[in-house]
Write a protein that holds these residues in place. Structure first.
Motif, PDB file in Angstrom:
ATOM      1  N   PHE A  36      43.787  35.792  49.641  1.00  0.00           N
ATOM      2  CA  PHE A  36      43.586  34.834  48.930  1.00  0.00           C
ATOM      3  C   PHE A  36      41.977  34.211  49.225  1.00  0.00           C
ATOM      4  CE2 PHE A  36      47.144  35.199  45.910  1.00  0.00           C
ATOM      5  CZ  PHE A  36      47.738  36.308  46.332  1.00  0.00           C
ATOM      6  N   GLN A  38      39.818  30.623  47.819  1.00  0.00           N
ATOM      7  CA  GLN A  38      39.539  29.604  47.304  1.00  0.00           C
ATOM      8  C   GLN A  38      38.142  28.275  47.732  1.00  0.00           C
ATOM      9  OE1 GLN A  38      42.239  26.116  47.919  1.00  0.00           O
ATOM     10  NE2 GLN A  38      41.739  25.034  46.351  1.00  0.00           N
ATOM     11  N   LYS A  42      37.664  24.487  43.122  1.00  0.00           N
ATOM     12  CA  LYS A  42      38.093  25.551  41.870  1.00  0.00           C
ATOM     13  C   LYS A  42      39.725  26.406  42.889  1.00  0.00           C
ATOM     14  CE  LYS A  42      33.587  28.065  40.962  1.00  0.00           C
ATOM     15  NZ  LYS A  42      33.186  29.680  40.591  1.00  0.00           N
ATOM     16  N   GLU A  43      40.548  26.569  42.233  1.00  0.00           N
ATOM     17  CA  GLU A  43      42.106  27.473  42.771  1.00  0.00           C
ATOM     18  C   GLU A  43      41.620  28.547  43.084  1.00  0.00           C
ATOM     19  OE1 GLU A  43      44.204  25.663  38.439  1.00  0.00           O
ATOM     20  OE2 GLU A  43      44.477  27.441  38.977  1.00  0.00           O
ATOM     21  N   ARG A  44      42.715  28.414  44.008  1.00  0.00           N
ATOM     22  CA  ARG A  44      43.182  29.120  44.743  1.00  0.00           C
ATOM     23  C   ARG A  44      42.987  30.961  44.126  1.00  0.00           C
ATOM     24  NH1 ARG A  44      46.700  28.546  50.452  1.00  0.00           N
ATOM     25  NH2 ARG A  44      45.091  26.806  50.211  1.00  0.00           N
ATOM     26  N   ASP A  45      42.134  31.682  44.408  1.00  0.00           N
ATOM     27  CA  ASP A  45      42.360  33.345  44.063  1.00  0.00           C
ATOM     28  C   ASP A  45      42.727  33.784  44.774  1.00  0.00           C
ATOM     29  OD1 ASP A  45      39.510  32.278  42.086  1.00  0.00           O
ATOM     30  OD2 ASP A  45      41.790  32.542  41.185  1.00  0.00           O
ATOM     31  N   ALA A  60      42.282  42.117  43.365  1.00  0.00           N
ATOM     32  CA  ALA A  60      40.917  42.217  41.694  1.00  0.00           C
ATOM     33  C   ALA A  60      40.430  42.362  41.373  1.00  0.00           C
ATOM     34  CB  ALA A  60      40.950  40.052  42.996  1.00  0.00           C
ATOM     35  N   SER A  62      37.392  40.891  40.391  1.00  0.00           N
ATOM     36  CA  SER A  62      36.040  40.572  40.688  1.00  0.00           C
ATOM     37  C   SER A  62      35.497  41.779  42.087  1.00  0.00           C
ATOM     38  CB  SER A  62      36.207  39.468  40.746  1.00  0.00           C
ATOM     39  OG  SER A  62      36.729  38.832  42.150  1.00  0.00           O
TER      40      SER A  62
END
Length: 124
Positions: A36, A38, A42-45, A60, A62
């Motif tokens: 993940f 971050q 921003k939030e952890r993605d 993901a 992206s």
């Protein structure tokens, strides 16, 4: 489970980095692994994840086509190969582990153990 990330740093846009995450404290082949990230404010993605056997991977949107997750169960290590890096990939990257039988690989709630994080900075 203890997780230690390595391999982060500063790279120019278009360059590559390989992150590693060494796990200890549990039989590595019994845990699913994820990455993940971050970015500031921003939030952890979710970035990428791999099943216990390595037979299933998830990415993901992206990072699809640019990042590759893999694992070496003999070395208790998971890798994230990052190519064609972009400035928007700049973030703290976290390794995560789950010992659950049923997992949603892309969900942060699946993971019970987290590394301390490692900085990746991509300059333009």
């Amino acid at each position: 489970v203890q997780l230690v990330e390595s391999g982060g740093g500063l790279v120019q846009a278009g360059g590559s980095l390989r992150l590693s995450c060494a796990a200890s404290g549990r039989t590595f082949s019994s845990i699913s692994m994820g990455w993940f990230r971050q970015a500031p404010g921003k939030e952890r993605d979710f970035v990428a994840a791999i099943s216990r056997s390595g037979g299933i991977t998830s990415y993901a949107d992206s990072v699809k086509g640019r990042f590759t997750i893999s694992r070496d169960n003999a070395k208790n290590t998971v890798y994230l190969q990052m190519n064609s890096l972009k400035p928007e990939d700049t973030a703290v990257y976290y390794c995560a582990a789950s010992g659950r039988v049923r997992v949603a690989l892309a969900s942060a709630g699946t993971y019970d153990y987290w590394g301390q994080g490692i900085q990746v900075t991509v300059s333009s």
